[in-house]
Motif scaffolding. Structure first.
Motif, PDB file in Angstrom:
ATOM      1  N   THR A 175       0.847  -1.185   0.000  1.00 35.44           N
ATOM      2  CA  THR A 175       0.000   0.000   0.000  1.00 35.44           C
ATOM      3  C   THR A 175       0.886   1.241   0.000  1.00 35.44           C
ATOM      4  O   THR A 175       1.788   1.365   0.834  1.00 35.44           O
ATOM      5  CB  THR A 175      -0.902   0.019   1.250  1.00 35.44           C
ATOM      6  N   HIS A 176       0.612   2.150  -0.942  1.00 39.96           N
ATOM      7  CA  HIS A 176       1.363   3.397  -1.052  1.00 39.96           C
ATOM      8  C   HIS A 176       0.419   4.547  -0.725  1.00 39.96           C
ATOM      9  O   HIS A 176      -0.666   4.650  -1.300  1.00 39.96           O
ATOM     10  CB  HIS A 176       1.929   3.569  -2.458  1.00 39.96           C
ATOM     11  N   ILE A 177       0.843   5.418   0.173  1.00 40.17           N
ATOM     12  CA  ILE A 177       0.058   6.591   0.540  1.00 40.17           C
ATOM     13  C   ILE A 177       0.833   7.834   0.115  1.00 40.17           C
ATOM     14  O   ILE A 177       2.019   7.970   0.424  1.00 40.17           O
ATOM     15  CB  ILE A 177      -0.220   6.629   2.052  1.00 40.17           C
ATOM     16  N   TYR A 178       0.142   8.711  -0.616  1.00 40.12           N
ATOM     17  CA  TYR A 178       0.790   9.883  -1.202  1.00 40.12           C
ATOM     18  C   TYR A 178       0.271  11.162  -0.558  1.00 40.12           C
ATOM     19  O   TYR A 178      -0.871  11.240  -0.117  1.00 40.12           O
ATOM     20  CB  TYR A 178       0.543   9.935  -2.710  1.00 40.12           C
ATOM     21  N   ASN A 179       1.129  12.190  -0.561  1.00 38.85           N
ATOM     22  CA  ASN A 179       0.750  13.462   0.039  1.00 38.85           C
ATOM     23  C   ASN A 179      -0.431  14.086  -0.708  1.00 38.85           C
ATOM     24  O   ASN A 179      -0.673  13.801  -1.882  1.00 38.85           O
ATOM     25  CB  ASN A 179       1.937  14.424   0.030  1.00 38.85           C
ATOM     26  N   SER A 180      -1.144  14.956  -0.022  1.00 46.62           N
ATOM     27  CA  SER A 180      -2.352  15.567  -0.578  1.00 46.62           C
ATOM     28  C   SER A 180      -2.035  16.650  -1.597  1.00 46.62           C
ATOM     29  O   SER A 180      -2.865  16.973  -2.450  1.00 46.62           O
ATOM     30  CB  SER A 180      -3.183  16.173   0.556  1.00 46.62           C
ATOM     31  N   VAL A 181      -0.843  17.231  -1.516  1.00 47.56           N
ATOM     32  CA  VAL A 181      -0.424  18.288  -2.442  1.00 47.56           C
ATOM     33  C   VAL A 181       0.977  17.960  -2.944  1.00 47.56           C
ATOM     34  O   VAL A 181       1.734  17.244  -2.285  1.00 47.56           O
ATOM     35  CB  VAL A 181      -0.423  19.672  -1.759  1.00 47.56           C
TER      36      VAL A 181
END
Length: 730
Positions: A660-666
């Motif tokens: 699972t990869h979680i990316y920044n919102s901006v």
């Protein structure tokens, strides 16, 4: 036959306070890990100043316990020499080993303090045999493996490597692969790689269905990333027989009752294995769980469909018997505990007209002391065996207990009680001094800054270029040869298509975590890669070693190496690296220093949605109830959701290759500030198209700026971040 014999099994306990240290030692730990006041990954625990550290090492060595000191944060050029000289202090004061994450600090220790043992921290993200082999070249004493490994993976790594391996067996689990989490860093300005994690994975998030624009209300108030705690009691024997040498308990932020109860639990399991006995451990396990629990899991060691690892809570609870455990722990948490005392043998000779002679021995250490005055004669008050035994047995304020006393004395001999007491004190003090030092080490003077920073300055000016990572076959249309000089291509794209790409430089891109199946694919395609690509971007020490040994491709070290100092680059250059990317936690001053000192190609992440976390577990499994064991590539949930935090911020989340990869919102971007970094002679300005809506605009804007033309209206107002590039990271 495994390479680790039973007698080498080591139980390693945490200590964040002096009470927890005593509790660890006196409850049966073989070794203790702890930190000084700086440079360690638990800055919020009490930790220890230099005088306390000296005492701790001496105390532990007298009780047959090793001390490992954590120097496991990433370090800047402005602080790495202080960390190196702290390692000198530890070396001179007989520490058994230091635990290190930063590649640059490993390089410096091996150069200036070669006899100091180094254990690679789990923060170095070593999770396969190739990662271990990378560090074996630096004569690393021990490698602390990532928590995400199964017993079979660990067994295979033991089989194919020579270094001792250490694994965690108990305590809190990070949601992300350690050393690969930037969530606290980017959301709160406090870096986990710098020992100041704010634990954003313990906060509440909701799932947002991007296709249907619906927020899943069921999970709106649940910390969906928070993991249960780890308990490996049922698998210790299998780990021992797999060849693991050191078993590590997490918990430097916990109190002495936790340390004591958990150590006693695993001590009994290991002792049962060594002795062949089957002492019941249920009560010990219950006590260990009572000291702290978010719910327990056996983790990744033997995953099963029933082993749900998400805690669904952020805080832990304690058992009803916690006060009883705390009371029982009090004595173990004292310096002169009645537990784990060293047995001492005394032999005293009392001859009239001669000095009293006391011989004291514990273990292999033996001392002889004499009284200042000679013994006299007294018919009224001769020295009886009872008097001698009483005075020499007063060992309460020492670590010793009387085992045996031999008395040789003349008839009617007299000796003062105060003299017997002084003999006892002198003998125990001398024994303690002997037991405090295990290694005969010569003094090393502090290493001056200029001695360490003896680089040939890199004065060659470079032309700034754009490097672009594409993420789909369709994105090849973005590859304008005039604007994009280097292209990074993920290994899972169509290689036939990639063959036809025209670019000055083509590099294979590998993520920071690669599975065994992916390794097999890479190995099968090495010849093809060598035909197509100029080099490969590796994001982990294991991948570096694999390609160094198996291919002729140039090696470029990506941002997940966490490079924020010159010596990390120097180490990688010496191993054959052609280039490197700065960590996304580096700032402009760090980069200026590194570029000045390095002679290989530099790169900065100029625009991307930064990957904040990579985790083995799948939060969406809570929605689907699939227990992480199904085919992720075909799962409809794999990229359907965003995470929404309590402030209403959305984070893209994607499941790929069972990770699972979680990316920044901006996006993290330099646009608008590029010229400041061009001035520092950085060569490549990197763009990742992942999640970008208009990548052409970003490429155009960056191309203009690296060529001195300022742009405007490309970035949405208040919808981007400079990250740490223009400020100092905590």
């Amino acid at each position: 036959m495994v390479k680790n014999m039973k007698k080498q099994i080591e139980l390693l306990a945490p200590a964040g306070s002096i009470e927890s240290f005593y509790a660890a030692v006196n409850s049966g730990a073989d070794s203790v890990y702890l930190g000084g006041k700086f440079f360690n990954a638990r800055q919020n625990s009490q930790n220890f100043d230099n005088e306390e550290m000296k005492h701790i090492i001496r105390y532990a060595h007298n009780k047959g316990v090793k001390i490992y000191v954590t120097l496991n944060t990433v370090l800047k050029d402005t602080e790495i020499i202080d960390a190196l000289n702290y390692a000198v202090f530890l070396y001179e004061n007989d520490v058994d080993a230091v635990i290190v994450q930063d590649l640059g600090l490993v390089y410096l220790i091996k150069k200036f303090i070669p006899d100091l043992k180094v254990n690679m921290s789990t923060q170095a993200s070593v999770y396969d045999e190739y990662g271990v082999k990378f560090f074996e070249k630096y004569d690393i004493n021990k490698v602390i493996m990532a928590r995400e490994l199964s017993i079979s993976q660990l067994k295979e790594t033991v089989k194919n490597t020579n270094a001792e391996l250490e694994v965690f067996i108990h305590g809190a689990l990070c949601a992300s692969y350690s050393g690969q989490c930037y969530m606290s860093s980017f959301l709160g300005g406090r870096s986990g790689n710098r020992g100041k994690c704010a634990q954003p994975c313990r906060l509440s998030y909701s799932f947002y269905d991007k296709e249907n624009n619906i927020e899943d209300e069921e999970f709106g108030t649940i910390p969906v990333l928070s993991m249960k705690d780890f308990i490996a009691g049922e698998t210790i024997v299998e780990l021992i027989e797999a060849g693991i040498s050191t078993f590590k308990i997490e918990g430097r932020m916990k109190g002495p009752e936790y340390t004591s109860a958990v150590v006693e639990y695993y001590r009994q399991i290991i002792d049962n294995y060594i002795s062949g006995k089957k002492t019941d451990i249920k009560d010990l396990e219950k006590r260990a769980i009572s000291t702290f629990s978010r719910g327990y899991t056996n983790g990744y060691l033997k995953p099963s469909k029933d082993d749900e690892m998400f805690a669904r809570t952020s805080s832990g609870v304690k058992g009803d018997d916690i006060e009883e455990i705390e009371e029982e722990t009090k004595d173990k948490a004292e310096e002169f505990s009645k537990f784990r005392r060293n047995k001492i043998n005394f032999a005293i000779s009392l001859k009239v007209g001669e000095q009293a002679v006391l011989t004291a021995q514990t273990g292999n250490n033996k001392v002889v002391v004499k009284s200042e005055e000679v013994c006299e004669t007294s018919i009224k008050n001769p020295a009886t065996d009872e008097i001698i035994n009483e005075q020499l047995g007063k060992l309460g304020s020492t670590i010793y207990e009387l085992n045996k006393l031999d008395v040789i004395k003349d008839e009617d001999v007299f000796i003062r009680k105060s003299t017997l007491n002084q003999l006892r004190r002198d003998a125990t003090d001398m024994l303690y001094e002997k037991g405090a030092v295990l290694y005969k080490r010569e003094e090393i003077n502090n290493i001056p800054f200029n001695t360490a920073f003896a680089f040939n300055e890199n004065k060659k000016s470079v032309e700034p270029k754009i490097s672009l990572k594409i993420n789909s076959n369709e994105e090849t249309e973005l590859l304008d040869k005039v604007k994009v000089k280097r292209v990074y291509i993920p290994h899972n794209l169509d290689m036939k298509m990639v063959k036809n790409i025209e670019a000055d430089e083509k590099y294979l891109w590998l993520p920071n975590i690669v599975s065994k199946e992916q390794y097999n694919l890479l190995k099968d395609n090495i010849k093809l890669y060598e035909e197509i690509f100029d080099g490969v971007c590796v994001n982990n020490a294991g991948r570096f070693y694999f390609f160094k040994e198996n291919s002729k491709l140039k090696l470029h070290c990506g941002p997940f190496f966490n490079i924020i100092n010159s010596f990390s680059v120097e180490m990688l250059k010496n191993q054959g690296a052609d280039g490197y990317a700065f960590s996304i936690e580096a700032n402009i001053r760090d980069m200026e220093s590194i570029v000045k000192n390095s002679s290989i190609h530099s790169e900065i992440v100029a625009h991307e949605y930064a990957q904040l976390m990579v985790m083995k577990n799948c939060p969406m499994s809570m929605l689907k109830n699939c227990k992480n064991l199904q085919d992720c590539d075909k799962c409809e949930y794999k990229d359907k959701y965003s995470l929404k935090d309590r402030k209403g911020v959305y984070f893209n989340i994607e499941r790929e290759n069972r990770l699972t990869h979680i990316y920044n919102s901006v996006p993290l971007t330099l646009i608008g500030k590029v010229n400041d970094f061009v001035k520092n002679n950085i060569e490549y300005f990197f763009i990742d198209t992942k999640w970008l809506k208009e990548p052409e605009e970003i490429i155009d804007a960056l191309y203009c700026e690296i060529n001195g033309v300022q742009t405007s209206n490309v970035l949405e107002e208040n919808n981007f971040t400079r990250g740490h590039y223009l400020k100092n990271i905590l």
